[in-house]
Enzyme design. Structure first.
Site, PDB file in Angstrom:
ATOM      1  N   THR A 183      16.185 -19.468 -16.436  1.00 29.47           N
ATOM      2  CA  THR A 183      16.727 -18.346 -17.198  1.00 29.47           C
ATOM      3  C   THR A 183      17.196 -17.230 -16.264  1.00 29.47           C
ATOM      4  OG1 THR A 183      14.518 -17.381 -17.513  1.00 29.47           O
ATOM      5  CG2 THR A 183      15.327 -18.865 -19.224  1.00 29.47           C
TER       6      THR A 183
ATOM      7  N   ASN B  41      11.020 -17.367 -14.649  1.00 29.71           N
ATOM      8  CA  ASN B  41      11.615 -18.659 -14.989  1.00 29.71           C
ATOM      9  C   ASN B  41      12.910 -18.765 -14.196  1.00 29.71           C
ATOM     10  OD1 ASN B  41      13.397 -20.632 -16.332  1.00 29.71           O
ATOM     11  ND2 ASN B  41      11.849 -20.699 -17.942  1.00 29.71           N
TER      12      ASN B  41
ATOM     13  N   GLY C 283      18.957 -13.767 -26.418  1.00 28.30           N
ATOM     14  CA  GLY C 283      19.713 -14.807 -25.735  1.00 28.30           C
ATOM     15  C   GLY C 283      19.313 -15.003 -24.293  1.00 28.30           C
ATOM     16  N   THR C 284      18.340 -14.222 -23.814  1.00 31.83           N
ATOM     17  CA  THR C 284      17.986 -14.235 -22.395  1.00 31.83           C
ATOM     18  C   THR C 284      16.805 -15.131 -22.064  1.00 31.83           C
ATOM     19  OG1 THR C 284      16.694 -12.243 -22.794  1.00 31.83           O
ATOM     20  CG2 THR C 284      18.924 -11.943 -21.960  1.00 31.83           C
TER      21      THR C 284
ATOM     22  N   GLN D 152      20.931 -15.591 -16.066  1.00 27.68           N
ATOM     23  CA  GLN D 152      21.280 -14.178 -16.066  1.00 27.68           C
ATOM     24  C   GLN D 152      22.275 -13.856 -14.958  1.00 27.68           C
ATOM     25  OE1 GLN D 152      20.660 -12.924 -18.867  1.00 27.68           O
ATOM     26  NE2 GLN D 152      19.075 -11.398 -18.537  1.00 27.68           N
TER      27      GLN D 152
ATOM     28  N   GLU E  83      20.255  -6.819 -16.246  1.00 24.68           N
ATOM     29  CA  GLU E  83      21.497  -6.077 -16.058  1.00 24.68           C
ATOM     30  C   GLU E  83      21.910  -5.935 -14.594  1.00 24.68           C
ATOM     31  OE1 GLU E  83      22.076  -2.770 -19.096  1.00 24.68           O
ATOM     32  OE2 GLU E  83      19.912  -3.024 -19.148  1.00 24.68           O
TER      33      GLU E  83
END
Length: 726
Positions: free
Chosen positions: A622, A619, A462-463, A626, A693
């Site tokens: 993206t 990117n 999904g990242t 996050q 994370e």
């Protein structure tokens, strides 16, 4: 096409996802499939005495009810994240909601109804479910994955005793669960001794290795397929017992079997973030220099394992301090085994960043300035050799985010800033997270049509992995983005990274770039050696590629295309790529605003500014996604998430999304994401950092710090619910 890497390219798999063309694990249609349903224990500690499955077997459509008496004996593989217990191998019951029987039927509804008809008689023992009741039984576990649970540098006790200023507080967080949108699911198919698993997993290679070892099979006889994942957050990194049990049920029945866990079953079957208490003591000079850190954390473990998944990495490494003592203790409870949950260091980091804010008020030093005074360029955990961080730019993050947020306008006195009937508070925290590296390989083929296909057995969780790898290959080849196809999530492809520990891009990006360079050079070699090519005889180093074309550097009229070169060649060019990277850290800072309505205790996070040092941005779109996800995750950690357990039965009492609260769109604030984008000439893809994370690690502490600034009340136990604000 040059310059693709770094652009905010839209997701190449976006259309497939919004149109339903993307095939998730449970979407794969297998002829003749049976459906499984688990019977879960209703006690938390004891053993199974008798299982009466007669009514279930008489139910229409039921094929079998498997128990410990039927299941094959499976091995416990020694792999990272692996569970220390497989149910249905004996009569032991170690937690409420443990599988004790496996029903197989023609339809899902038949299997679920039959599971309700299975009667189990137990010998029950009184469980221990509350950590506060047995804190005096806390112990220091053995090493976990080679990492000690105690670390000492200098003489922290003496330094703390001599410190001019001390902070001595305890911080806590409850049990929390991952709750991905897609539930855990396995479809197992045996074909001539080969096992195919359609699996919802963050690591197809790890799942293959664990399952092969459990069934004592060669790794080549197990294939795991997971092209898309509907969220994992660490919950789908290990290979859990339900996967092994489904494979066993398919083997016993001689038919494919599909199992989809219910939401409630996911609360006892797939790990969680352990309940956590953190006693933290800081010592400092009047000028704000840290002289001592003494950290003792206590986390829930089980009767059969003692893994501490909530590490104290930032406590050890983040700030310059000559005297540090860290201990990570465990307390045995009769609850399911915990696991990694996104940004697992957040539990300890919450305490550290809250304590730093408390220290800033004690000293009368701005919270940002205090962190700058304790900044270090050296890895503080290395005691024998001095190892400097490579290109650490945390100071730029502090300054950039503070300026964008307007931190200089902050009135430091708590409880003095109001807007109408709301108190307004500003808080900040440092963000940091480790990233790992797992050796990875890729395969890249350029076909006779001049288009490229990359294959590698990492995952799209999904990242944006499909998109970023496509960008890397397209840029390396000099092709349009839509001339490159990336295929992921299948162990038929070359082995590649588990998608956990922020390891995917640091592990796979460089091999993809390496393969693109090899393939590009191979095609150029074909062109310059071919008398039919306009580039015949041009030195290979003088050929450039762009937009799917090949040019002579000094003569643009001499040109060819990938398609024409490959058509003349008549067969594919195939190369493998691999390139090593090193593990490391990403850093950042988060600044945010909260507004509190005092009569109701209503709290809103209304504005967030972050700045992150993640090496080269692959990117921007993206990466920003996050950050938004991490901020939202941090809001859930700080304000809502709390798995509640009945202290008498050790049963999770809120195993659903109606009572286990997570943020929704209405809770999401405005987020401005800044990046320190490293673009030096030597910043190759082999040096990129994992990032996923890092955003969110500082958000819970920043919210608590903003609450203190807003109303002068220091909260040290998450979640910060309304009762704690009133």
């Amino acid at each position: 096409m040059s310059g693709l890497v770094g652009q905010g390219v839209a997701r190449v798999d976006g259309r497939a996802k919004v149109t339903g063309a993307a095939r998730y694990a449970a979407d794969h249609e297998v002829p003749g499939v049976l459906h499984g349903s688990l019977v879960m224990s209703t006690i938390a500690r004891g053993e199974v005495l008798e299982i009466d499955s007669r009514a279930a077997l008489a139910h229409p459509g039921v094929v079998a009810v498997y128990t410990h008496a039927d299941m094959p004996r499976l091995k416990l593989p020694d792999f990272p994240f692996n569970r220390r217990f497989i149910p249905l191998q004996d009569t032991r019951v170690l937690h409420h909601g443990q599988p004790v029987a496996y029903v197989v039927a023609q339809t899902l509804e038949q299997a679920q109804e039959a599971a309700n008809l299975v009667k189990v008689r137990y010998r029950a023992e009184d469980p221990v479910a509350r950590m506060a009741d047995v804190l005096d039984e806390a112990f220091l576990p053995e090493k976990f994955r080679g990492r000690p649970n105690e670390f000492t540098r200098g003489d922290a006790a003496a330094a703390l005793e001599q410190a001019a200023v001390r902070i001595d507080q305890t911080y806590s967080s409850p049990m929390q669960h991952h709750n991905p949108i897609e539930p855990h699911t396995t479809t197992a198919v045996w074909e001539d001794g080969t096992l195919i698993l359609y699996e919802s997993t963050q690591g197809v290679v790890l799942a293959r290795n664990v399952v092969a070892a459990a069934f004592d099979k060669p790794q080549g006889s197990v294939r795991v397929i997971s092209p898309y994942l509907g969220g994992g957050f660490g919950a789908k990194a290990p290979t859990y017992p339900h996967t092994l049990l489904t494979a066993a049920a398919a083997q016993l029945s001689g038919r494919p079997v599909k199992l989809v866990l219910s939401r409630a079953q996911m609360y006892t079957s797939n790990g969680h973030r352990a309940e956590y208490r953190h006693h933290l003591r800081l010592g400092a000079t009047r000028q704000g220099a840290l002289t001592a850190i003494v950290s003792t954390s206590t986390a829930q473990v089980t009767r059969i394992d003692e893994n501490i998944y909530n590490g104290s990495d930032s406590t050890l490494r983040l700030y310059a301090c000559p005297n540090v003592h860290v201990r990570q203790l465990g307390v045995r409870l009769d609850l399911p085994t915990s696991s990694y949950m996104r940004s697992p260091e957040t539990t300890a980091h919450f305490g550290l960043e809250t304590a730093m804010d408390e220290l800033s008020y004690e000293l009368g030093i701005d919270p940002v300035e205090l962190r700058i005074r304790n900044h270090t360029e050296v890895d503080q955990q290395e005691t024998e050799t001095v190892r400097r961080y490579a290109d650490k730019r945390l100071l730029e993050c502090y300054r950039g985010a503070a300026e964008a947020f307007g931190w200089a306008r902050r009135n430091p006195k708590p409880g003095t800033t109001r807007d109408g009937d709301e108190y307004v508070g500003w808080g900040m925290a440092t963000e940091t997270h480790t990233h790992n590296v797992i050796p990875s390989q890729v395969h890249l083929a350029i076909g006779p049509d001049g288009r490229a296909t990359l294959r590698t057995a990492t995952q799209e969780i999904g990242t944006g992995t499909y998109t970023v790898l496509t960008q890397i290959v397209a840029e390396g080849l000099g092709m349009p983005l839509d001339h490159v196809t990336t295929l992921l999530g299948d162990t038929a492809y070359p082995d590649a990274s588990l998608s956990a520990g922020s390891s995917t891009m640091p592990s796979v990006a460089a091999p993809a770039a390496d393969a693109a360079l090899r393939a590009r050079n191979a095609v150029i070699a074909l062109a310059v050696a071919d008398p039919r090519s306009p580039l015949h005889g041009v030195p290979a180093e003088e050929v450039v590629t762009r937009d799917g074309r090949l040019f002579a550097r000094g003569d643009r009229d001499r040109r060819d295309t990938y398609r024409d070169v490959m058509t003349r060649h008549g067969s594919s060019v195939e190369v493998n790529g691999s390139k090593e990277n090193t593990a490391g850290h990403s850093f950042g800072a988060v600044f945010l605003e909260v507004r509190i309505q005092p009569r109701l205790g209503r709290l809103r996070v209304t504005r967030v500014v972050t700045a992150h040092d993640l090496g080269r941005v692959l990117n921007r779109r993206t990466a920003r996604g996050q950050v938004i996800g991490g901020v939202t995750w941090g809001i859930g950690f700080a304000l809502m998430e709390h798995t509640m357990v009945d202290p008498n039965t050790a049963r999770v009492v809120n195993p659903n999304l109606s009572t286990y609260l997570v943020p929704v769109c209405a809770d999401a604030p405005s987020v401005e994401a800044l990046f320190v984008d490293r673009r030096e000439p030597d910043a190759e893809l082999a040096g990129i950092r994992g990032f996923g994370e890092t955003p969110g690690t500082g958000v819970p502490a920043a919210i608590g710090n903003a609450i203190y600034h807003a109303i002068g009340r220091r909260l040290r136990d998450v979640p910060f619910t309304q009762d704690k604000l009133l």
